[in-house]
Design a protein around this motif. Structure first.
Motif, short mmCIF file in Angstrom:
data_model
loop_
_atom_site.label_atom_id
_atom_site.label_comp_id
_atom_site.label_asym_id
_atom_site.label_seq_id
_atom_site.Cartn_x
_atom_site.Cartn_y
_atom_site.Cartn_z
N ILE A 5 21.71 79.08 -44.00
CA ILE A 5 22.56 79.97 -44.79
C ILE A 5 22.65 81.28 -44.03
O ILE A 5 21.67 82.02 -43.91
N ASP A 6 23.83 81.56 -43.49
CA ASP A 6 24.05 82.70 -42.59
C ASP A 6 24.62 83.87 -43.39
O ASP A 6 25.71 83.77 -43.95
N PHE A 7 23.88 85.00 -43.42
CA PHE A 7 24.36 86.17 -44.15
C PHE A 7 25.68 86.67 -43.59
O PHE A 7 26.55 87.12 -44.35
N CYS A 8 25.86 86.60 -42.27
CA CYS A 8 27.07 87.13 -41.67
C CYS A 8 28.30 86.29 -42.03
O CYS A 8 29.43 86.74 -41.86
N GLU A 9 28.09 85.07 -42.55
CA GLU A 9 29.20 84.26 -43.03
C GLU A 9 29.38 84.34 -44.53
O GLU A 9 30.50 84.42 -45.03
N SER A 10 28.29 84.34 -45.27
CA SER A 10 28.39 84.28 -46.74
C SER A 10 28.27 85.64 -47.40
O SER A 10 28.72 85.83 -48.53
N GLY A 11 27.64 86.63 -46.70
CA GLY A 11 27.43 87.94 -47.30
C GLY A 11 26.57 87.83 -48.56
O GLY A 11 25.75 86.92 -48.71
N LEU A 12 26.80 88.72 -49.49
CA LEU A 12 26.01 88.73 -50.73
C LEU A 12 26.54 87.76 -51.78
O LEU A 12 26.05 87.76 -52.91
N SER A 13 27.53 86.95 -51.39
CA SER A 13 27.98 85.91 -52.33
C SER A 13 26.87 84.89 -52.56
O SER A 13 26.86 84.19 -53.57
N ARG A 14 25.94 84.80 -51.59
CA ARG A 14 24.74 83.98 -51.78
C ARG A 14 23.52 84.88 -51.67
O ARG A 14 22.72 84.82 -50.75
N ARG A 15 23.40 85.77 -52.62
CA ARG A 15 22.32 86.76 -52.62
C ARG A 15 20.96 86.10 -52.81
O ARG A 15 19.96 86.52 -52.25
N THR A 16 20.91 85.02 -53.62
CA THR A 16 19.66 84.33 -53.91
C THR A 16 19.74 82.90 -53.39
O THR A 16 20.71 82.19 -53.64
#
Length: 324
Positions: free
Chosen positions: A140-151
């Motif tokens: 799960i890549d933050f740079c792709e999903s951002g805070l849409s997947r915060r948890t």
């Protein structure tokens, strides 16, 4: 020294060699001498979060391991390009990782990724054969999903993050918490000694219990659904053609699918089955067809140095020594 602290020091030495190269070994030895996990080595010990009590918090190192619930912050003091944090919970727990604050520059090449499991030198736990998700979906890549997947919640009691931060002062804050797992599957033990019962209830899945030590292991109870009322003879071809069985694996890496098959069980036990395994990594793996309720109870202890030097009895060591 607490067993969990020993595991963390032992495993972080392995991690650092893999992530940064052998030249950084002395740097890590110095870090371990300064006790990067004082809360696990005695003295004041923060407990798992209790209702109404403040959350435990501390700073993260570039290479770190966490076994306590809490809030953790990484702030780069210089460009940090090869960093990882390994999370481990109790066997009967999932891990949740929540991003509280993230300040990284994805355009410059910063990275913040969660991996569902552990990965080291290209070897994964759980293996690709045993994890419910394909490998690409375990990142799960933050740079792709951002805070849409915060948890993000793990599928087992281990998870990890990879991160790269170029700009001093940038970093992130996250919170690690745990949730109960009624039927744990794919477990890395926090301790070199213990006892566990692995149950797979009518599920078509493979479950591994991993011990990152040479151990003596004793299986005291084995219930495989297809054995009810049957007395099967052990096949000379092993258990591969039977849908429900238990394997004992050994090796030097992390991935059970790349380990040596030391023994397999698909027939009734007439007493405890025990073996000494001199490998760095020992895995008990249950393969289930989903047609039955399968159960295995076992206990394990770390081998003493003299047992590794003078193997005797029912012992498997030569393969592991020959591959070091």
């Amino acid at each position: 020294m607490a067993p969990t602290f020993k595991l963390q020091c032992h495993f972080i030495l392995i991690c650092l060699l893999a992530l940064r190269g052998e030249s950084r070994y002395l740097e890590l030895r110095e870090a371990v001498d300064h006790d990067p996990f004082p809360h696990l080595a005695g003295g004041a010990s923060p407990k798992r979060e209790l209702e109404g009590e403040p959350l435990y918090s501390r700073a993260l190192r570039c290479v770190d391991m966490l076994s306590l619930q809490g809030q953790f912050t990484f702030t780069a003091d210089r460009p940090q390009l090869h960093c990882a944090t390994f999370f481990i919970a109790e066997p009967e727990e999932f891990i949740t990782i929540r991003y509280d604050l993230v300040s990284i520059d994805c355009q410059r090449g910063d990275i913040l990724q969660v991996f569902d499991g552990w990965i080291l030198k290209g070897e994964k736990f759980p293996s690709s054969q045993d994890h419910p998700l394909p490998t690409t979906e375990r990142y799960i890549d933050f740079c792709e999903s951002g805070l849409s997947r915060r948890t993000i919640r793990s599928s087992q009691n281990v998870a990890m993050i990879f991160f790269r931060v170029h700009e001093p002062g940038n970093g992130f804050t996250l919170t690690m918490k745990t949730e109960p797992n009624l039927f744990p599957c794919n477990i890395i033990s926090q301790t070199p000694n213990g006892r566990f019962t692995l149950v797979v209830p009518h599920q078509h899945r493979n479950c591994s219990f991993s011990i990152i030590y040479p151990v003596a292991i004793k299986i005291s109870d084995l219930t495989l659904g297809h054995l009810n009322g049957l007395q099967l003879k052990k096949s000379s071809a092993g258990c591969g053609g039977i849908g429900d069985f238990v394997e004992l694996l050994g090796g030097t890496g992390l991935d059970p699918s790349k380990m040596l098959l030391l023994a397999d069980l698909c027939y009734p036990l007439r007493g405890p089955a025990q073996m000494k395994v001199g490998c760095d990594h020992t895995v008990l793996r249950m393969v289930s067809s989903g047609k039955h309720i399968n159960r295995v109870t076992f206990e394990y202890r770390q081998l003493e140095p003299y047992e590794l030097e003078n193997p005797n009895g029912n012992s498997i060591q030569e393969f592991c020594l020959s591959t070091l």
